[in-house]
Motif scaffolding. Structure first.
Motif, PDB file in Angstrom:
ATOM      1  N   ARG A  66       0.818  -1.221   0.000  1.00 34.10           N
ATOM      2  CA  ARG A  66       0.000   0.000   0.000  1.00 34.10           C
ATOM      3  C   ARG A  66       0.852   1.272   0.000  1.00 34.10           C
ATOM      4  O   ARG A  66       0.333   2.363  -0.197  1.00 34.10           O
ATOM      5  CB  ARG A  66      -0.973  -0.011   1.177  1.00 34.10           C
ATOM      6  N   HIS A  67       2.163   1.149   0.190  1.00 31.99           N
ATOM      7  CA  HIS A  67       3.050   2.312   0.060  1.00 31.99           C
ATOM      8  C   HIS A  67       3.325   2.641  -1.412  1.00 31.99           C
ATOM      9  O   HIS A  67       3.723   3.762  -1.723  1.00 31.99           O
ATOM     10  CB  HIS A  67       4.391   2.050   0.763  1.00 31.99           C
ATOM     11  N   SER A  71      -1.111   2.263  -3.508  1.00 27.01           N
ATOM     12  CA  SER A  71      -1.211   3.488  -2.700  1.00 27.01           C
ATOM     13  C   SER A  71      -2.482   4.289  -2.997  1.00 27.01           C
ATOM     14  O   SER A  71      -2.869   5.147  -2.208  1.00 27.01           O
ATOM     15  CB  SER A  71       0.020   4.379  -2.923  1.00 27.01           C
ATOM     16  N   ASN A  72      -3.136   3.989  -4.121  1.00 24.21           N
ATOM     17  CA  ASN A  72      -4.362   4.716  -4.481  1.00 24.21           C
ATOM     18  C   ASN A  72      -5.629   4.028  -3.961  1.00 24.21           C
ATOM     19  O   ASN A  72      -6.734   4.468  -4.257  1.00 24.21           O
ATOM     20  CB  ASN A  72      -4.467   4.864  -6.008  1.00 24.21           C
TER      21      ASN A  72
END
Length: 198
Positions: A66-67, A71-72
């Motif tokens: 998720r980094h 991430s969106n």
């Protein structure tokens, strides 16, 4: 808008070639369980044990992905499904590359995990249910998320006000509220050795 002008381009090096070069099979160990159950902890230690056995690995972790790649995405049911779909496609590519891929994701929906299983070759998706009671996970609360969820600061938190659908027939179950970290890793290693995957 989805493109229709795409064609799959085959390689002259096959998955079997890559597995032969690495001297082991490639597959995906899919760790699923509640937040705080120990998915990341066990997968980190298992990756180290596999590395020491000469197995080529890569670990995909929920927060890490998720980094960047995801991430969106947020945590709505639709975003959770898309998160797992993307990770499944990446894991499939890594398996094609001849790697043993470890994924540590809550992945709360059975249908999403089954979809990943369906896109893999038979026997290539190994579901590891990291079983731990909600009470124990909540008492650990390593990121303080349960406390925030109970206080109403986080909405749609798995196990509190969003569902977690336990696997019906996982290949491996480790019970991290009853087993030590070492026992959990040993149980997974035994499974892989018994099936001559490593």
């Amino acid at each position: 808008m989805k493109s229709s002008n795409i064609t799959w381009h085959n390689s002259k090096v096959t998955k079997e070639d890559r597995q032969k070069q690495k001297n082991h099979k490639s597959f995906v160990l899919w760790f699923t369980g509640l937040s705080g159950s120990g998915k990341s902890t066990v997968s980190v230690e298992l990756e180290k044990a596999l590395y020491e056995h000469g197995v080529h690995t890569y670990r995909l972790d929920g927060d890490n992905v998720r980094h960047g790649l995801n991430s969106n995405l947020g945590f709505s049911p639709e975003d959770r499904t898309e998160n797992i779909r993307r990770v499944g496609e990446v894991a499939k590519l890594m398996s094609d590359a001849g790697l043993v891929t470890l994924t540590a994701f809550i992945s709360p929906y059975r249908q999403d995990r089954d979809h990943v299983r369906d896109i893999m070759e038979d026997g290539e998706f190994i579901e590891v249910f990291v079983k731990c009671s909600l009470e124990e996970c909540e008492s650990r609360d390593p990121k303080g998320l349960y406390q925030k969820a109970r206080a109403g600061e986080i909405k749609g938190f798995t196990g509190i006000d969003a569902p977690y659908e336990e696997p019906e027939k996982p290949e491996i179950v480790v019970e991290t509220d009853k087993q030590t970290q070492e026992e959990s890793v040993a149980a997974i290693m035994d499974y892989l050795k018994d099936r001559k995957l490593i």
